[in-house]
Design a protein around this motif. Structure first.
Motif, PDB file in Angstrom:
ATOM      1  N   PHE A 108       0.862  -1.199   0.000  1.00  0.00           N
ATOM      2  CA  PHE A 108       0.000   0.000   0.000  1.00  0.00           C
ATOM      3  C   PHE A 108       0.890   1.239   0.000  1.00  0.00           C
ATOM      4  N   GLU A 109       0.695   2.096  -0.998  1.00  0.00           N
ATOM      5  CA  GLU A 109       1.525   3.293  -1.117  1.00  0.00           C
ATOM      6  C   GLU A 109       0.646   4.540  -1.229  1.00  0.00           C
ATOM      7  N   GLY A 110       1.098   5.625  -0.650  1.00  0.00           N
ATOM      8  CA  GLY A 110       0.318   6.865  -0.752  1.00  0.00           C
ATOM      9  C   GLY A 110       1.135   8.057  -0.295  1.00  0.00           C
ATOM     10  N   ARG A 111       0.483   9.213  -0.368  1.00  0.00           N
ATOM     11  CA  ARG A 111       1.155  10.463   0.009  1.00  0.00           C
ATOM     12  C   ARG A 111       1.107  10.635   1.519  1.00  0.00           C
ATOM     13  N   VAL A 138      -1.693   0.543  -5.194  1.00  0.00           N
ATOM     14  CA  VAL A 138      -1.514  -0.797  -4.619  1.00  0.00           C
ATOM     15  C   VAL A 138      -0.546  -1.541  -5.516  1.00  0.00           C
ATOM     16  N   ASN A 139       0.563  -1.998  -4.944  1.00  0.00           N
ATOM     17  CA  ASN A 139       1.561  -2.753  -5.709  1.00  0.00           C
ATOM     18  C   ASN A 139       1.309  -4.230  -5.450  1.00  0.00           C
ATOM     19  N   THR A 140       0.790  -4.907  -6.455  1.00  0.00           N
ATOM     20  CA  THR A 140       0.275  -6.267  -6.233  1.00  0.00           C
ATOM     21  C   THR A 140       1.331  -7.355  -6.444  1.00  0.00           C
ATOM     22  N   GLY A 141       2.580  -6.955  -6.820  1.00  0.00           N
ATOM     23  CA  GLY A 141       3.594  -7.961  -7.153  1.00  0.00           C
ATOM     24  C   GLY A 141       3.798  -9.007  -6.073  1.00  0.00           C
ATOM     25  N   LEU A 142       3.981  -8.554  -4.837  1.00  0.00           N
ATOM     26  CA  LEU A 142       4.232  -9.486  -3.739  1.00  0.00           C
ATOM     27  C   LEU A 142       2.998 -10.344  -3.453  1.00  0.00           C
ATOM     28  N   ILE A 143       1.822  -9.752  -3.583  1.00  0.00           N
ATOM     29  CA  ILE A 143       0.574 -10.498  -3.352  1.00  0.00           C
ATOM     30  C   ILE A 143       0.419 -11.591  -4.410  1.00  0.00           C
ATOM     31  N   ASP A 144       0.721 -11.234  -5.660  1.00  0.00           N
ATOM     32  CA  ASP A 144       0.625 -12.234  -6.737  1.00  0.00           C
ATOM     33  C   ASP A 144       1.564 -13.411  -6.455  1.00  0.00           C
ATOM     34  N   LEU A 145       2.773 -13.089  -5.992  1.00  0.00           N
ATOM     35  CA  LEU A 145       3.744 -14.150  -5.674  1.00  0.00           C
ATOM     36  C   LEU A 145       3.200 -15.068  -4.581  1.00  0.00           C
ATOM     37  N   LEU A 146       2.647 -14.454  -3.535  1.00  0.00           N
ATOM     38  CA  LEU A 146       2.127 -15.243  -2.408  1.00  0.00           C
ATOM     39  C   LEU A 146       0.969 -16.128  -2.860  1.00  0.00           C
ATOM     40  N   LEU A 147       0.041 -15.547  -3.594  1.00  0.00           N
ATOM     41  CA  LEU A 147      -1.127 -16.326  -4.040  1.00  0.00           C
ATOM     42  C   LEU A 147      -0.677 -17.474  -4.952  1.00  0.00           C
ATOM     43  N   ALA A 148       0.281 -17.174  -5.836  1.00  0.00           N
ATOM     44  CA  ALA A 148       0.765 -18.226  -6.756  1.00  0.00           C
ATOM     45  C   ALA A 148       1.438 -19.350  -5.969  1.00  0.00           C
ATOM     46  N   LEU A 155      -3.230  -8.779   5.479  1.00  0.00           N
ATOM     47  CA  LEU A 155      -2.613  -7.448   5.344  1.00  0.00           C
ATOM     48  C   LEU A 155      -3.169  -6.453   6.353  1.00  0.00           C
ATOM     49  N   THR A 156      -2.328  -5.498   6.719  1.00  0.00           N
ATOM     50  CA  THR A 156      -2.761  -4.486   7.683  1.00  0.00           C
ATOM     51  C   THR A 156      -2.024  -3.170   7.437  1.00  0.00           C
ATOM     52  N   PRO A 157      -2.642  -2.021   7.779  1.00  0.00           N
ATOM     53  CA  PRO A 157      -1.866  -0.776   7.790  1.00  0.00           C
ATOM     54  C   PRO A 157      -0.701  -0.914   8.792  1.00  0.00           C
ATOM     55  N   PRO A 158       0.358  -0.091   8.753  1.00  0.00           N
ATOM     56  CA  PRO A 158       0.483   1.116   7.938  1.00  0.00           C
ATOM     57  C   PRO A 158       0.807   0.828   6.479  1.00  0.00           C
ATOM     58  N   ALA A 159       0.741   1.932   5.698  1.00  0.00           N
ATOM     59  CA  ALA A 159       1.186   1.916   4.309  1.00  0.00           C
ATOM     60  C   ALA A 159       2.558   2.578   4.252  1.00  0.00           C
ATOM     61  N   SER A 160       3.124   2.621   3.044  1.00  0.00           N
ATOM     62  CA  SER A 160       4.389   3.320   2.817  1.00  0.00           C
ATOM     63  C   SER A 160       4.107   4.614   2.060  1.00  0.00           C
ATOM     64  N   SER A 161       4.762   5.711   2.485  1.00  0.00           N
ATOM     65  CA  SER A 161       4.668   6.928   1.669  1.00  0.00           C
ATOM     66  C   SER A 161       5.554   6.725   0.447  1.00  0.00           C
ATOM     67  N   TYR A 162       5.499   7.652  -0.502  1.00  0.00           N
ATOM     68  CA  TYR A 162       6.354   7.528  -1.690  1.00  0.00           C
ATOM     69  C   TYR A 162       7.828   7.622  -1.313  1.00  0.00           C
ATOM     70  N   VAL A 180     -10.017  -3.107  -5.879  1.00  0.00           N
ATOM     71  CA  VAL A 180     -10.011  -2.537  -7.229  1.00  0.00           C
ATOM     72  C   VAL A 180      -8.786  -3.048  -7.998  1.00  0.00           C
ATOM     73  N   ALA A 181      -7.614  -2.991  -7.346  1.00  0.00           N
ATOM     74  CA  ALA A 181      -6.368  -3.398  -8.020  1.00  0.00           C
ATOM     75  C   ALA A 181      -6.403  -4.868  -8.431  1.00  0.00           C
ATOM     76  N   LEU A 182      -7.040  -5.694  -7.625  1.00  0.00           N
ATOM     77  CA  LEU A 182      -7.084  -7.137  -7.913  1.00  0.00           C
ATOM     78  C   LEU A 182      -8.311  -7.531  -8.725  1.00  0.00           C
ATOM     79  N   LYS A 183      -9.121  -6.524  -9.088  1.00  0.00           N
ATOM     80  CA  LYS A 183     -10.376  -6.784  -9.816  1.00  0.00           C
ATOM     81  C   LYS A 183     -11.201  -7.848  -9.077  1.00  0.00           C
ATOM     82  N   ALA A 184     -11.331  -7.640  -7.764  1.00  0.00           N
ATOM     83  CA  ALA A 184     -12.029  -8.621  -6.925  1.00  0.00           C
ATOM     84  C   ALA A 184     -13.506  -8.697  -7.299  1.00  0.00           C
TER      85      ALA A 184
END
Ligand code: ADP
Length: 267
Positions: A108-111, A138-148, A155-162, A180-184
């Motif tokens: 999770f990334e944001g300002r 939302v950077n889904t790369g790590l999630i995709d790896l885990l699911l695969a 998952l839980t907050p906090p997020a990372s700033s830029y 939204v990012a995962l088209k759930a």
């Protein structure tokens, strides 16, 4: 894909939520769990002598003022006690769960918002030193790896700033961005109420259905923290998630009940 967000308020039955998720996962359903921890964070913060400070914005949204010490307590509870408690429950149920915060892999990334406008004693003040923000990416790369790999992400907050700084973000809206990012297919926002109530706290005033195009009109029924859920629901349906359900996590099979149409269904 189903994204399940379970809150952090008193009365939530995490055993029931985890048992239901484990059964569905073993049946082949793909799920991701996002959780909160606000109730426990308040208790620990009091015990550590740094009580929580909630501020209300001029537009009526309540949020936790998160100075550095609050952020550290927040991380202890959300990423520690709450996250590992849920991962342990799932592991005991035979599900290979992996618990991560939004900082890990910058899921999770944001300002970073360093200052917040707050209404105190009828006056608008600017408070600085806040470690908060909103999930914008939302950077889904790590999630995709885990699911695969067959792992269930928790998952839980906090997020990372830029800039890589930890920021406190709203879990409901983070879950909405993830959905939204995962088209759930569905986003479940489970809490300690039966759903969105027309006349809170009267549980018989449950709103059963909300047309997706109208969801923002229902903000008027939500007080304080429930507003973020309605906002999250609006963001999810506008982002293409077909169904958002506000469901009850206090007993029974919370995920199955919500997917079966109990609670408030936004579609
Ligand atoms: P969680 O931490 O479980 O995600 P929150 O405490 O953030 O949940 O938000 C849920 C709370 O919102 C409920 O426990 C309830 O006290 C409050 N609330 C305010 N207005 C409403 C409403 N109209 N319908 C249902 N709950 C509401």
């Amino acid at each position: 894909m189903i994204v399940v967000k379970v809150g952090g308020s008193a009365g939530i039955d995490y055993d029931a939520v985890c048992a239901d998720i484990a059964a569905r996962w073993k049946n082949g359903e793909r799920l991701i769990l996002v959780h909160g921890g606000s109730g426990e964070t308040n208790r620990v913060a009091e015990a550590l002598g740094h009580p929580p400070r909630f501020v209300t914005s001029p537009s009526g949204y309540t949020s936790r003022f998160t100075d550095r010490q609050t952020l550290e307590i927040f991380e202890m509870v959300y990423c520690g006690k709450m996250n590992k408690g849920i991962v342990e429950r799932l592991q005991r149920l035979g599900v290979n769960a992996v618990g991560l915060s939004g900082l890990d892999g910058r899921i999770f990334e944001g300002r970073h918002k360093d200052s917040v406008r707050a209404v105190e004693n009828g006056k608008v003040k600017v408070l600085r030193g806040d470690h908060t923000g909103t999930v914008e990416k939302v950077n889904t790369g790590l999630i995709d790896l885990l699911l695969a790999g067959g792992y269930l992400p928790v998952l839980t907050p906090p997020a990372s700033s830029y800039d890589g700084v930890a920021i406190n973000v709203d879990g409901d809206r983070a879950a909405a961005a993830l959905a939204v990012a995962l088209k759930a297919d569905a986003l479940l926002l489970l809490s300690n109420v039966p759903g969105l109530l027309r006349a809170y706290p009267d549980e018989s005033s449950l709103i059963r259905e909300i047309p997706a195009a109208d969801v923002e009109n229902y903000l008027e029924f939500a007080q304080d923290r429930m507003k973020k859920k309605v906002l999250g629901a609006a963001e999810a349906v506008q982002g293409g998630v077909r169904r958002v359900i506000f469901g009850d996590a206090r007993h029974g099979q919370p995920v199955s009940a919500a997917l079966g149409g109990q609670g408030t269904v936004v579609s």
